[in-house]
Design an enzyme around this catalytic site. Structure first.
Site: not given
Length: 756
Positions: A138, A272, A539
C-alpha cells in the site's frame, strides 16, 4: 521484494562475520521456536531473488500480542544468543517489534526468576537491537518514499489496465477497477496517474458534494470527444466527505442508471500481492537489507529502533516510532474529516501525485482557461525510450492549462528544420501514457547543421519556448542552440530538457525516463535465461546489455538479477580480474549452486568483447560448467513503459512546463519574449532527493563528451553491494550510509521543490 531483502540481510550478515538465523512464519515462529528458528548459510538464499512473496513465510500472530507469547519468544532467542532482529513488515509488525524491544530486559528478568535462564545470560544478552524494513504494497508508511512491494503491485495493476484498455477500446465500455488500499490511496492514485484514468476515488481525498453529477458530466463529455473508453479507479477504502464508503458497485450502478453506458467492474484483489518482483523492488530491497545490517551493527542501547528507508534515491534511517506515530496521525486526520491535513501528512510525494493528477485529468472549459498568447513547442530527440509519450502528454496538457498554444514537432530537430510542426490539443494526447516508443517520432540528428532552417521555423510559427524530451543528443542539441543565440535571436527563448534515455547517461540527473523499463526487460530476460538451465548441468551465461559507455543498465541489471559480475567501462578491469572472476565462479559451482550470470556493458572494453569473455569462461570452466551467451539488443528500448517511467515522465514533464510558464512571464518585454541568459536553458533532473533545474552551460564541466557520460555517477557506490551479494571479498564504503534523521514534517512551501 521481501525475498531480495531476506537475501541481502543474510549475505551482508555473513559478510560481516555474523551468525544469521531465519525465523519462519513471522512472530508465530518466534513464539513456537524449535525448527522455526534456523541458522542459515550463503546458499540458503540462492535463487530466491526472482520469487514473489517470502520464502520464510509470514503469519499474523495472536500470541505475540500477549506478554506470555513475548516471554516465550524472548526465551527462544536467548537460547540461540540472538540479540539483533531485522523485521520486514507493515506498521503493525514494526510496532510489535518496538514493544518487544522495550520489554526485553523485563522479559529476561522474568525468565531468570522462573529459573529458565541464568543471571549470566541476563547480563550477556541485556539489550535487543531492532531495525525495520517496510514491506507493504500500500505504500502507507510515513517517512518512506517507497515501501518494498509497492512498485511490483503497480506493475500488476498496470498490466491489467493495459489489457482492459484494448478490450474497452473495441467495445466502447466503461470500466470500474477496484485496487487494494483500505486506508491508503497510493496504489489507486499512482495507477490513475499512470494510465490517465478519468476519475479516481481514494480515502485521503474524498470527492466534493455532488460528485455524482460532475463525474457523469465528465464521462459524457469524454464520449462526446470520441474517447471510446472510460476508466474509473476505486481504492477499496474509498469514502465520500461524510465518511460513507464508495464501492465499485455503487460507482457502476451510478454510471449505468444515469448515462446508460455499458459498464464492467474488475476487482483486482490478491493479484496485486503476487507475481515476480520488479527490478525497482529488488534493488530497493537489496539496498535496504544491507543498510539494515549496518544499522544493527551500529546500534547501541541508547539509539531508538529505526527503519531503513529510501528518500529520493538516498538510503536513510528514521526512528521507527516517529514513523508509526505519523502513519497513525494520517488515519486520525481521515477519521476526523481533516482531509487536507491527511494528504499533507502522507508526504511530498503523495501530495505531488495528487496535484499532478488533478492538473492532467480534468480539462477546464475553454472560457475558463487563461490566454497567454505564447506558443510552446515539444519535441523528442535521440533514441526512443519508454515513457517519452507520457512526458509529451503531461507537457501538452499542463501547457494548455497554463493558457499556451502547444505545438508538436515530428522527428526531432530534423523534422523541425523541415517544418514538420503542428498544433496539438488536449484530446490528441489521450491514451498516450501506456504507449511505448515515441509517437512524435525521434531522430538522433543534432541541430547544428540546420540552425538557419530551425530559426526560420521558430519565426514562422512564432515559437516562444522549447521543451526537448530526450537523451544525450537532446543535451548536446540544447548546448548547440544556446551557442547559436549570438547569431539568431529566435533561439533567445526559454528552453528546457527532460532526460529520457534507456542508458541513463545524461549529466545532471540520477534517473532518466525509460531506464526503469529497460532494467525490467533485462531482469525478466535474465530470470528466463537462468530458468532455462534449471535441471541441466552447471551453466554460466554471459549477457550483453546496452547503454553506450554508461554501465548503469549492466550494473543495476546485475544487482536486480543476482549476477556474479558486471563488466562496465567506468570501472576498468584487466585479465587478472577476469581470471579471478572465473576462479570465483568455479569455486561457487562446486557447491550446490548450478547457475552463474555475468553481465557485460556493450562498450566496457574494446578488446575484451562479449565473444572474448564467453570464450575465456568456456575454456577455463571446462569440466566444471559450460557457457552460453546472449546479446539483448533492441528489446531493451521497446515495450510498454513501466509504472515508474510513466509516473516519473508525467511528473517531471509537468514540472518542466510550469518552469517554462514562469520563464516566459519573466522574459516577456515590450511585446516579445527575449531570454539570453544561461539560466534560461536548463535541464530538469532528479538529484538525490529533489528535482532541480540546472543550466546546461554549468553541466558542461561535469560531462565526459568523448564517452557521453557524466563524470560522476551515483550508482557506482552500489558496485560493492553487488560484489558482496555475489560473495566477493570487497570493501564497502559506509560513509554514505544513512545517519539517523527525524521524520520531516513538510511545510506546504517545501512541497514545491518536488520529490518524486
Amino acid at each position: 521484494g521481501m525475498n531480495a531483502a531476506v537475501r541481502a540481510v543474510v549475505r551482508m550478515g555473513i559478510y560481516v562475520k555474523a551468525k544469521v538465523y531465519f525465523v519462519y512464519e513471522g512472530y508465530q515462529g518466534m513464539v513456537d521456536g524449535g525448527d522455526n528458528i534456523v541458522e542459515v548459510s550463503w546458499e540458503s538464499v540462492s535463487s530466491i531473488l526472482q520469487v514473489g512473496g517470502t520464502v520464510i513465510g509470514s503469519a499474523r500472530c495472536k500470541s505475540f500480542r500477549t506478554r506470555e507469547g513475548r516471554l516465550q519468544a524472548a526465551y527462544n532467542l536467548v537460547q540461540r544468543g540472538i540479540t539483533n532482529l531485522c523485521v520486514i513488515g507493515g506498521d503493525g509488525s514494526l510496532t510489535g517489534a518496538n514493544l518487544f524491544r522495550e520489554e526485553w530486559s523485563g522479559l529476561l528478568e522474568e525468565l531468570a526468576q522462573k529459573g529458565k535462564i541464568d543471571d549470566e545470560a541476563v547480563k550477556k544478552y541485556a539489550y535487543l537491537n531492532i531495525v525495520g524494513m517496510v514491506g507493504s504494497i500500500d505504500n502507507d508508511f510515513c517517512g518512506t518514499d517507497m515501501t518494498i512491494g509497492t512498485d511490483s503491485a503497480l506493475h500488476r495493476i498496470i498490466e491489467v489496465v493495459d489489457a482492459i484498455m484494448t478490450t474497452a477500446q473495441s467495445h466502447q465500455r466503461t470500466f470500474v477497477l477496484e485496487v487494494m488500499g483500505r486506508h491508503c490511496g497510493y496504489l489507486a492514485l499512482v495507477s490513475a496517474l499512470a494510465c490517465g484514468a478519468d476519475w479516481v476515488f481514494i480515502p485521503e481525498y474524498p470527492p466534493e458534494e455532488g460528485w455524482e453529477d460532475s463525474m457523469c458530466v465528465k464521462l459524457s463529455e469524454n464520449r462526446a470527444r470520441k474517447k471510446r473508453l472510460n476508466i474509473i479507479i476505486v481504492a477499496e477504502g474509498a469514502i465520500d466527505c461524510h465518511n460513507k464508503p464508495i464501492t465499485s458497485e455503487k460507482v457502476k450502478d451510478l454510471v449505468v442508471q444515469r448515462l446508460g453506458f455499458d459498464t464492467r467492474v474488475t476487482i483486482l484483489g490478491h493479484v496485486q500481492r503476487g507475481g515476480t518482483p520488479s527490478a525497482f523492488d529488488r534493488i530497493l530491497a537489496s539496498r535496504m537489507g544491507v543498510e539494515a545490517v549496518l544499522a544493527l551493527l551500529e546500534a547501541t542501547p541508547d539509539t531508538p529502533a529505526c527503519v531503513v528507508s529510501l528518500s529520493g534515491n538516498q538510503a536513510v534511517r528514521l526512528p521507527l516510532m516517529e514513523c508509526v506515530q505519523m502513519t497513525q496521525e494520517v488515519q486520525k486526520a481521515m477519521d476526523e474529516g481533516r482531509f487536507v491535513e491527511a494528504v499533507r501528512l502522507r508526504g511530498r510525494s503523495f501530495e505531488n501525485n495528487l496535484n499532478t493528477y488533478k492538473l492532467l485529468s480534468h480539462k477546464k472549459p475553454d472560457a475558463e482557461l487563461p490566454k497567454t498568447n505564447f506558443n510552446v513547442a515539444v519535441l523528442n530527440v535521440g533514441a526512443p525510450a519508454a515513457g517519452m509519450n507520457a512526458a509529451v502528454r503531461a507537457a501538452v496538457r499542463v501547457g494548455i492549462t497554463e493558457g499556451h498554444k502547444m505545438f508538436a514537432v515530428i522527428d526531432g530537430f530534423e523534422g523541425f528544420a523541415r517544418g514538420k510542426i503542428k498544433e496539438i490539443s488536449w484530446g490528441d494526447v489521450g491514451g498516450w501514457t501506456g504507449q511505448g516508443g515515441s509517437i512524435l517520432g525521434t531522430k538522433r540528428t543534432l541541430p547544428a547543421k540546420y540552425l538557419e532552417k530551425i530559426a526560420d521555423q521558430m519565426r514562422t510559427n512564432n515559437i516562444n519556448a522549447l521543451m526537448v524530451i530526450g537523451g544525450f543528443e537532446a543535451y548536446l542539441g540544447l548546448l548547440e542552440l544556446s551557442a547559436a543565440r549570438e547569431k539568431y535571436d529566435e533561439f533567445c527563448v526559454p528552453m528546457v530538457m527532460v532526460p529520457a534515455t534507456v542508458s541513463n547517461n545524461v549529466p545532471g540527473s540520477d534517473f532518466s525516463i525509460g531506464a526503469d523499463t529497460a532494467l525490467n526487460t533485462i531482469t525478466d530476460t535474465c530470470d528466463r535465461i537462468k530458468q532455462s538451465a534449471s535441471g541441466t548441468k552447471r551453466r554460466v551465461f554471459i549477457i550483453e546489455t546496452m547503454g553506450g559507455y554508461c554501465g548503469y543498465l549492466a550494473n543495476m541489471g546485475a544487482l536486480a538479477a543476482g549476477a556474479d559480475a558486471a563488466y562496465i567501462f567506468e570501472e576498468q578491469f584487466d585479465i587478472r580480474e577476469l581470471q579471478a572472476n572465473v576462479e570465483h565462479l568455479t569455486e561457487k559451482m562446486k557447491t550446490s549452486i548450478q547457475r552463474g550470470l555475468v553481465l557485460r556493458n556493450e562498450n566496457c572494453n574494446e578488446n575484451y568483447t562479449t565473444d572474448f569473455i564467453y570464450q575465456l569462461y568456456s575454456e577455463e570452466g571446462k569440466g566444471v560448467f559450460d557457457c552460453r551467451k546472449n546479446v539483448l539488443g533492441h528489446m531493451q528500448q521497446g515495450g510498454a513503459p513501466s509504472p515508474f517511467d510513466r509516473n516519473f515522465g508525467t511528473k517531471i514533464s509537468a514540472k518542466a512546463m510550469q518552469w517554462i510558464s514562469k520563464k516566459l512571464k519573466e522574459t516577456y518585454r515590450k511585446g516579445k519574449v527575449f531570454a539570453n541568459t544561461d539560466d534560461s536553458v536548463c535541464l530538469l533532473g532528479m538529484r538525490r532527493r529533489n528535482l532541480v533545474f540546472q543550466p546546461v552551460a554549468e553541466l558542461k564541466n561535469e560531462t565526459d563528451f568523448v564517452h557521453r557520460i557524466p563524470m560522476e555517477q551515483w550508482w557506482l557506490k552500489l558496485r560493492p553491494l553487488m560484489k558482496i551479494l555475489a560473495k566477493y571479498k570487497t570493501s564497502y564504503d559506509v560513509s554514505d550510509s544513512g545517519q539517523l534523521e527525524h521524520v520531516a514534517m513538510h511545510s506546504p512551501k517545501e512541497a514545491e521543490t518536488g520529490a518524486i
